[in-house]
Design an enzyme around this catalytic site. Structure first.
Site, PDB file in Angstrom:
ATOM      1  N   ARG A 136       0.871  -1.185   0.000  1.00  0.00           N
ATOM      2  CA  ARG A 136       0.000   0.000   0.000  1.00  0.00           C
ATOM      3  C   ARG A 136       0.901   1.225   0.000  1.00  0.00           C
ATOM      4  O   ARG A 136       1.714   1.394   0.912  1.00  0.00           O
ATOM      5  CB  ARG A 136      -0.915   0.010   1.227  1.00  0.00           C
ATOM      6  N   HIS A 154      -7.397   0.836  -6.462  1.00  0.00           N
ATOM      7  CA  HIS A 154      -7.617   0.025  -5.253  1.00  0.00           C
ATOM      8  C   HIS A 154      -8.293  -1.275  -5.716  1.00  0.00           C
ATOM      9  O   HIS A 154      -9.471  -1.505  -5.448  1.00  0.00           O
ATOM     10  CB  HIS A 154      -8.489   0.797  -4.266  1.00  0.00           C
ATOM     11  N   GLN A 166     -10.334  -3.716  -3.336  1.00  0.00           N
ATOM     12  CA  GLN A 166     -11.633  -3.209  -2.885  1.00  0.00           C
ATOM     13  C   GLN A 166     -12.706  -3.468  -3.933  1.00  0.00           C
ATOM     14  O   GLN A 166     -13.833  -3.854  -3.610  1.00  0.00           O
ATOM     15  CB  GLN A 166     -11.516  -1.702  -2.592  1.00  0.00           C
ATOM     16  N   ASP A 192     -17.162   7.354  -1.424  1.00  0.00           N
ATOM     17  CA  ASP A 192     -15.840   7.223  -0.807  1.00  0.00           C
ATOM     18  C   ASP A 192     -15.523   8.582  -0.202  1.00  0.00           C
ATOM     19  O   ASP A 192     -16.196   9.588  -0.503  1.00  0.00           O
ATOM     20  CB  ASP A 192     -14.816   6.834  -1.907  1.00  0.00           C
TER      21      ASP A 192
END
Ligand code: CP
Ligand code: NVA
Length: 298
Positions: A101, A128, A131, A218
């Site tokens: 990450r 991402h 996700q 988000d």
């Protein structure tokens, strides 16, 4: 497939294979049919904070029979300026795979190439992918399919989540509307590269949400953008709240990758109303990532 660096690099076949595998691993969690990481040691290098990603990978690697070490960039020489390519060449000789990450997408690409071991992007500024796999699994579980569904991503149209959603729509063909202030649209060059007629951009959150089946949001300010009050102020009309959801399809679901900032991108009321979906989505990180690990482990 020996790495997961982006949704861009995947295709429909691989996405569907990973979702199906995640469903199987979820169903057999208490009685696994194989341990594909047995005897392996994986590393995690994180230069940004994490709750879900870190815990789900630590648990996932162990449940697949492997062991895992967490390396905060503050504790390893990377944090003192050792290049990612040297870190990769060292870890590549010692561990069986690495989960990273960080900020720059190029760093996960470099790690994968110099380390020459299975490598997973656990979030960069650009993508991402883990996700999105969990999100697609959640949609499949709750709505049965993403086919013929209208998906809306509301918030920062130019962050890691919106970009990964755009690539997912490109591969899978569902309708995706990105609702964002114009200055937070994904760049034209990016949209031209994706070239997906099923993805549209609008600065009108109400028209975006009209008859939508999946409303996804988000944080307004991603990690690394903290304190950008000018940017945050652009999003006031883009809150997921009950008024906005009145325009959605009567059978809609709400997704949030979390962490959530209540009464900013989503109201407390809506987050709690949709908590069973949103925390199922969080749990699905574990199952989706186990599918990725099982697929790319050597
Ligand atoms: N959604 C997500 O990646 O959460 P964390 O930042 O807690 O890992
Ligand atoms: N866009 C967010 C996602 C957090 C999981 C960020 O990068 O901070």
């Amino acid at each position: 497939m020996n790495r997961l660096l982006s949704i861009e690099e995947l295709n429909a076949e691989l996405l569907i294979e990973l979702i199906n595998s995640a469903e199987k691993l979820k169903a057999e969690r208490s009685n696994p049919s194989s341990l594909p990481l047995q005897g392996q040691t994986w590393a995690m290098i994180f230069t940004k904070s994490s709750t879900r990603t870190r815990v789900s990978f630590e648990v996932g690697v162990r449940e697949l029979g492997g062991s895992i070490m967490f390396l905060s960039s503050n504790d390893i020489q990377l944090g003192r300026g050792e290049p990612i390519k040297d870190t990769a060449r060292v870890l590549g000789r010692m561990v069986h795979g690495c989960i990273i990450r960080t900020f720059a997408q190029q760093d996960v690409i470099d790690f994968s190439e110099f380390g020459n071991i299975p490598t997973i992007n656990a979030l960069t500024d650009e993508e991402h992918p883990c996700q999105i796999l969990a999100d697609l699994l959640t949609i499949k579980e709750i709505l049965g399919t993403w086919e013929n569904k209208k998906v809306v991503f509301i918030g920062d149209g130019d962050n890691n989540m919106s970009r990964s959603w755009i690539w997912a729509a490109k591969h899978l063909g569902f309708q995706l509307v990105i609702a964002a202030p114009k200055s937070c649209f994904p760049p034209q060059e990016f949209m031209a590269k994706v070239n997906a007629p099923n993805v549209s951009l609008t600065d009108d959150p109400i028209s975006a949400c009209k008859d939508a089946h999946i409303i996804n949001t988000d944080v307004w300010l991603s990690m690394g953008q903290e304190g950008q009050a000018d940017k945050e102020a652009l999003f006031n009309a883009y809150q997921v709240n009950s008024e906005l959801l009145n325009h959605a399809h009567h059978d809609h679901i709400v997704l949030h990758c979390l962490p959530a900032y209540r009464d900013k991108e989503i109201t407390e009321e809506i987050l709690e109303k949709h908590a069973s979906t949103i925390f199922q989505q969080a749990e699905n990180r574990l199952h989706a990532q186990k599918a990725v690990l099982a697929k790319i482990a050597k």
